[in-house]
Design an enzyme around this catalytic site. Structure first.
Site, PDB file in Angstrom:
ATOM      1  N   ASP A   1       0.805  -1.206   0.000  1.00  0.00           N
ATOM      2  CA  ASP A   1       0.000   0.000   0.000  1.00  0.00           C
ATOM      3  C   ASP A   1       0.848   1.270   0.000  1.00  0.00           C
ATOM      4  O   ASP A   1       1.902   1.299   0.633  1.00  0.00           O
ATOM      5  CB  ASP A   1      -0.873  -0.013   1.265  1.00  0.00           C
TER       6      ASP A   1
ATOM      7  N   HIS B   1       3.834   3.491  -8.614  1.00  0.00           N
ATOM      8  CA  HIS B   1       3.772   2.060  -8.914  1.00  0.00           C
ATOM      9  C   HIS B   1       5.119   1.568  -9.443  1.00  0.00           C
ATOM     10  O   HIS B   1       5.551   0.463  -9.131  1.00  0.00           O
ATOM     11  CB  HIS B   1       2.665   1.770  -9.929  1.00  0.00           C
TER      12      HIS B   1
ATOM     13  N   LEU C   1      12.432 -20.614  -3.099  1.00  0.00           N
ATOM     14  CA  LEU C   1      11.332 -19.765  -2.598  1.00  0.00           C
ATOM     15  C   LEU C   1      10.163 -19.873  -3.576  1.00  0.00           C
ATOM     16  O   LEU C   1      10.378 -19.953  -4.782  1.00  0.00           O
ATOM     17  CB  LEU C   1      11.800 -18.309  -2.501  1.00  0.00           C
TER      18      LEU C   1
HETATM   19  C1  FPP Z   1      -1.422  -0.054  -3.728  1.00  0.00           C
HETATM   20  O1  FPP Z   1      -1.025   1.306  -3.678  1.00  0.00           O
HETATM   21  C2  FPP Z   1      -0.697  -0.753  -4.778  1.00  0.00           C
HETATM   22  C3  FPP Z   1      -1.272  -1.332  -5.875  1.00  0.00           C
HETATM   23  C4  FPP Z   1      -2.722  -1.308  -6.127  1.00  0.00           C
HETATM   24  C5  FPP Z   1      -0.463  -1.987  -6.926  1.00  0.00           C
HETATM   25  C6  FPP Z   1       0.771  -2.737  -6.489  1.00  0.00           C
HETATM   26  C7  FPP Z   1       1.626  -2.940  -7.673  1.00  0.00           C
HETATM   27  C8  FPP Z   1       2.980  -2.798  -7.737  1.00  0.00           C
HETATM   28  C9  FPP Z   1       3.799  -2.534  -6.547  1.00  0.00           C
HETATM   29  C10 FPP Z   1       3.736  -2.894  -9.024  1.00  0.00           C
HETATM   30  C11 FPP Z   1       3.564  -4.092  -9.881  1.00  0.00           C
HETATM   31  C12 FPP Z   1       3.624  -5.405  -9.183  1.00  0.00           C
HETATM   32  C13 FPP Z   1       4.614  -6.331  -9.301  1.00  0.00           C
HETATM   33  C14 FPP Z   1       4.457  -7.656  -8.626  1.00  0.00           C
HETATM   34  C15 FPP Z   1       5.846  -6.081 -10.041  1.00  0.00           C
HETATM   35  P1  FPP Z   1      -2.121   2.436  -3.948  1.00  0.00           P
HETATM   36  O2  FPP Z   1      -2.140   2.731  -5.407  1.00  0.00           O
HETATM   37  O3  FPP Z   1      -3.435   1.977  -3.387  1.00  0.00           O
HETATM   38  O4  FPP Z   1      -1.551   3.634  -3.142  1.00  0.00           O
HETATM   39  P2  FPP Z   1      -2.381   4.706  -2.319  1.00  0.00           P
HETATM   40  O5  FPP Z   1      -3.170   3.956  -1.282  1.00  0.00           O
HETATM   41  O6  FPP Z   1      -1.326   5.565  -1.713  1.00  0.00           O
HETATM   42  O7  FPP Z   1      -3.248   5.424  -3.288  1.00  0.00           O
END
Ligand code: FPP
Length: 222
Positions: free
Chosen positions: A2, A19, A113
């Protein structure tokens, strides 16, 4: 994972940059888990609910995932990492799904893993699907309702064969479970980290594991 969006906002950057930085954290945390001897790492990369984000953000997330899978395919194999995926994979773009399937097949025998990517994943959806499969077997007379116990139920989840998590880490200081592995985290130790996911790197992982080591796990007993 998050806080990608908030990390970007704090820096005056578009959410996509958050991201991107988050994908770097994924790479670093995976290496650190291998170093620590962690056997299973499950990453909540895309939830069932994330489909309702703006289409451009969904597309960007899928591209990041594709890039990660494409770039890491060889590395994962070299690092002896096995890839698995849970979630409603049929909702993913064909390209992403094909990449996941190809790397799963290529790494199936690896043992250091297991990296489980939760993609288009929702804990409630997973439980409903297990209940449906058991109900259908009961209607067909293959099982009796009294046959259904914890083990039989767990065997119908997508995580069948994967041990329940010992440690659940949530970043950004959020105190919610957000539909993640609802059945499987019954006795997981939770560590809430205040930093945003892009700031969660090797040192933060080691700290979370140290915190876990200080916990006394009782599984409901004294
Ligand atoms: C939550 O942050 C994160 C996500 C919805 C996406 C997670 C994806 C990645 C880290 C990149 C791609 C994945 C891999 C496995 C390489 P948010 O967008 O909800 O952040 P916020 O709560 O601050 O708005």
């Amino acid at each position: 994972m998050d806080g990608n969006g908030r990390w970007a906002k704090e820096r005056g950057l578009p959410r996509l940059e958050g991201h991107r930085a988050g994908a770097e954290s994924v790479r670093e945390v995976l290496e650190a888990c291998i170093e620590l001897g962690v056997e299973y790492l499950t990453l909540y990369a895309f939830s069932s609910e994330n489909w309702s984000r703006p289409p451009a953000e969904v597309t960007a997330l899928m591209s990041l995932l594709d890039r990660f899978l494409d770039e890491k395919a060889k590395d994962l194999d070299r690092q002896n990492v096995r890839l698995l995926a849970i979630g409603q994979l049929d909702r993913l773009p064909a390209k992403t799904r094909a990449l996941v399937e190809r790397i799963k097949a290529r790494t199936a025998e690896n043992t250091t893993l297991t990296l489980v990517l939760a993609l288009s994943y929702g804990g409630r959806e997973e439980i409903v699907s297990a209940a449906r499969s058991l109900a259908s077997d009961a209607v067909d007379g293959k099982i009796a309702p009294s046959d259904i116990d914890n083990d039989l139920f767990a065997s119908r989840l997508q995580t069948a064969g994967i041990p329940d998590p010992d440690l659940l880490i949530r970043t950004s200081g959020e105190m919610r479970v957000s539909n993640f592995l609802l059945w499987q985290i019954s006795y997981a130790e939770m560590v809430i980290v205040k930093k945003f996911w892009p700031e969660f790197r090797q040192g933060e992982l080691f700290e979370a594991v140290n915190e876990y080591k200080r916990r006394h796990r009782r599984f409901g007993a004294l």
